[in-house]
Design a protein around this motif. Structure first.
Motif, mmCIF file in Angstrom:
data_model
loop_
_atom_site.group_PDB
_atom_site.id
_atom_site.type_symbol
_atom_site.label_atom_id
_atom_site.label_comp_id
_atom_site.label_asym_id
_atom_site.label_seq_id
_atom_site.Cartn_x
_atom_site.Cartn_y
_atom_site.Cartn_z
ATOM 1 N N ASN A 74 -25.164 -6.350 -45.879
ATOM 2 C CA ASN A 74 -25.752 -8.012 -45.807
ATOM 3 C C ASN A 74 -24.489 -8.523 -44.826
ATOM 4 O OD1 ASN A 74 -25.931 -10.073 -46.908
ATOM 5 N ND2 ASN A 74 -28.425 -9.697 -46.931
ATOM 6 N N ASN A 75 -24.599 -9.424 -44.540
ATOM 7 C CA ASN A 75 -23.117 -10.943 -44.119
ATOM 8 C C ASN A 75 -23.203 -11.076 -45.401
ATOM 9 O OD1 ASN A 75 -22.034 -11.751 -42.161
ATOM 10 N ND2 ASN A 75 -23.042 -13.052 -41.731
ATOM 11 N N ASN A 76 -23.361 -11.182 -46.183
ATOM 12 C CA ASN A 76 -22.956 -12.058 -47.598
ATOM 13 C C ASN A 76 -22.963 -10.724 -48.695
ATOM 14 O OD1 ASN A 76 -22.681 -14.651 -47.281
ATOM 15 N ND2 ASN A 76 -25.150 -14.993 -46.788
ATOM 16 N N SER A 77 -22.541 -9.199 -48.770
ATOM 17 C CA SER A 77 -22.325 -8.686 -49.418
ATOM 18 C C SER A 77 -21.150 -8.232 -49.277
ATOM 19 C CB SER A 77 -23.167 -6.952 -48.790
ATOM 20 O OG SER A 77 -25.176 -7.345 -49.719
ATOM 21 N N LYS A 78 -20.070 -7.831 -50.632
ATOM 22 C CA LYS A 78 -19.599 -7.148 -50.352
ATOM 23 C C LYS A 78 -18.837 -5.996 -49.504
ATOM 24 C CE LYS A 78 -17.359 -10.374 -52.745
ATOM 25 N NZ LYS A 78 -16.818 -11.649 -51.705
ATOM 26 N N ILE A 79 -17.790 -5.617 -49.034
ATOM 27 C CA ILE A 79 -18.087 -4.127 -48.113
ATOM 28 C C ILE A 79 -17.234 -3.429 -49.188
ATOM 29 C CG2 ILE A 79 -17.578 -4.891 -45.907
ATOM 30 C CD1 ILE A 79 -13.974 -4.787 -47.031
ATOM 31 N N GLN A 80 -17.457 -2.088 -49.518
ATOM 32 C CA GLN A 80 -17.087 -0.925 -50.108
ATOM 33 C C GLN A 80 -16.262 -0.434 -49.331
ATOM 34 O OE1 GLN A 80 -20.424 0.417 -52.264
ATOM 35 N NE2 GLN A 80 -21.832 -1.634 -52.403
ATOM 36 N N LYS A 81 -15.380 0.978 -50.514
ATOM 37 C CA LYS A 81 -15.149 2.254 -49.747
ATOM 38 C C LYS A 81 -16.249 3.282 -48.938
ATOM 39 C CE LYS A 81 -12.771 6.644 -50.666
ATOM 40 N NZ LYS A 81 -12.105 7.547 -52.408
ATOM 41 N N GLY A 82 -15.978 3.240 -48.100
ATOM 42 C CA GLY A 82 -17.002 4.134 -46.603
ATOM 43 C C GLY A 82 -17.903 3.475 -45.527
ATOM 44 N N ASP A 83 -17.261 2.048 -46.191
ATOM 45 C CA ASP A 83 -18.220 1.350 -45.023
ATOM 46 C C ASP A 83 -17.252 1.303 -43.664
ATOM 47 O OD1 ASP A 83 -19.732 0.783 -47.173
ATOM 48 O OD2 ASP A 83 -19.301 -1.805 -47.120
ATOM 49 N N HIS A 84 -18.224 1.142 -42.665
ATOM 50 C CA HIS A 84 -17.492 1.497 -41.464
ATOM 51 C C HIS A 84 -17.530 0.114 -40.892
ATOM 52 C CE1 HIS A 84 -18.181 5.916 -41.956
ATOM 53 N NE2 HIS A 84 -16.559 6.001 -41.349
ATOM 54 N N TYR A 85 -17.303 0.066 -39.933
ATOM 55 C CA TYR A 85 -16.946 -1.389 -39.639
ATOM 56 C C TYR A 85 -16.781 -1.357 -37.732
ATOM 57 C CZ TYR A 85 -11.751 -1.615 -38.620
ATOM 58 O OH TYR A 85 -10.762 -1.386 -38.646
ATOM 59 N N THR A 86 -17.172 -2.461 -36.604
ATOM 60 C CA THR A 86 -17.101 -2.825 -36.065
ATOM 61 C C THR A 86 -16.677 -3.954 -35.831
ATOM 62 O OG1 THR A 86 -18.058 -1.587 -35.169
ATOM 63 C CG2 THR A 86 -18.160 -3.112 -33.534
ATOM 64 N N TRP A 87 -15.878 -4.927 -35.261
ATOM 65 C CA TRP A 87 -14.710 -6.311 -35.470
ATOM 66 C C TRP A 87 -15.094 -6.445 -33.876
ATOM 67 C CZ3 TRP A 87 -10.739 -5.906 -39.327
ATOM 68 C CH2 TRP A 87 -10.757 -5.214 -40.862
ATOM 69 N N HIS A 88 -15.128 -7.875 -33.504
ATOM 70 C CA HIS A 88 -14.699 -8.446 -32.549
ATOM 71 C C HIS A 88 -14.209 -10.005 -32.493
ATOM 72 C CE1 HIS A 88 -18.726 -5.927 -31.289
ATOM 73 N NE2 HIS A 88 -17.710 -5.896 -30.506
ATOM 74 N N TRP A 89 -12.886 -9.759 -32.129
ATOM 75 C CA TRP A 89 -12.578 -11.572 -32.337
ATOM 76 C C TRP A 89 -12.462 -12.236 -31.575
ATOM 77 C CZ3 TRP A 89 -10.294 -6.958 -33.436
ATOM 78 C CH2 TRP A 89 -9.751 -6.778 -34.609
ATOM 79 N N TYR A 90 -12.118 -14.335 -31.581
ATOM 80 C CA TYR A 90 -13.131 -14.416 -30.246
ATOM 81 C C TYR A 90 -11.704 -14.454 -28.993
ATOM 82 C CZ TYR A 90 -15.698 -17.250 -33.138
ATOM 83 O OH TYR A 90 -16.525 -18.041 -33.826
ATOM 84 N N GLY A 91 -12.136 -15.023 -28.036
ATOM 85 C CA GLY A 91 -10.774 -14.060 -27.071
ATOM 86 C C GLY A 91 -10.976 -13.417 -25.947
ATOM 87 N N TYR A 92 -11.745 -12.481 -26.618
ATOM 88 C CA TYR A 92 -11.780 -10.881 -26.667
ATOM 89 C C TYR A 92 -13.124 -10.615 -25.965
ATOM 90 C CZ TYR A 92 -6.631 -10.526 -27.862
ATOM 91 O OH TYR A 92 -5.665 -9.913 -27.639
#
Length: 189
Positions: A74-92
């Protein structure tokens, strides 16, 4: 005269050793450290790093996390060990994501995550001289020439900006990121 010459030779040797010690040949390209003091509590700084919504408020255009079990975080949940992410930046563009895994999230003052091919990032938050200090270390950076430029130099410049933006955001609410896609090659995206 002999004593003066010997002192001069010793001084030249000392200077030569200092130059050799600080030459780029001895520089550790596999890691760097960026630090910044922030007028905010340790918990507020930690919280800014540990939910998708918080990361999007000062750092990323989009932060998508999945749990170790493959469930969306969930967007407001705390991340935890083992979570995976995909990030996007402004300008890319969307086809330039960063992917990684949360390796440690202690709930208070320390976060560690893999950072794609660029190594491992450690975030340590502590109190020094009455202020909260963010200490970011990126390590295990590949040391070939392309990685030195892209990951060591590029990431250290990027983290310097984003830590300054986090400070600005936490201390006064001002987000310094460039969100205008028309502006290219700027320091704030």
């Amino acid at each position: 005269m002999i004593i003066l010459k010997q002192q001069q030779t010793e001084k030249e040797l000392e200077i030569s050793l200092r130059i050799k010690h600080f030459s780029m040949g001895n520089y550790d390209w596999s890691r760097f450290n960026v630090r910044i003091p922030v007028k905010s509590s340790i918990q507020q700084v930690y919280d800014a790093w540990t939910s998708p919504a918080a990361l999007e408020s000062w750092f990323l255009r989009e932060a998508v996390f999945t749990s170790n079990a493959g469930e969306p975080v969930n967007n407001n949940s705390k991340i935890q060990k083992g979570d995976h992410y995909t990030w996007h930046w402004y300008g890319y563009a969307d086809d330039v994501p960063e992917r990684g895994e949360i390796l440690v999230a202690n709930g208070h003052d320390y976060l560690r995550f893999s950072f794609g091919k660029a190594g491992i990032v450690n975030i340590n938050i502590s109190s020094e001289s009455g202020e909260t200090v963010i200490d970011l270390v990126q390590e295990a950076i590949p040391t070939d020439d392309a990685s030195r430029a892209s990951y060591h130099l590029g990431c250290s410049n990027g983290w310097t900006f984003y830590l300054a933006n986090l400070k600005s955001f936490l201390e006064g609410g001002l987000d310094l990121r460039n969100k205008n896609e028309a502006h290219k090659n700027v320091i704030n995206s």
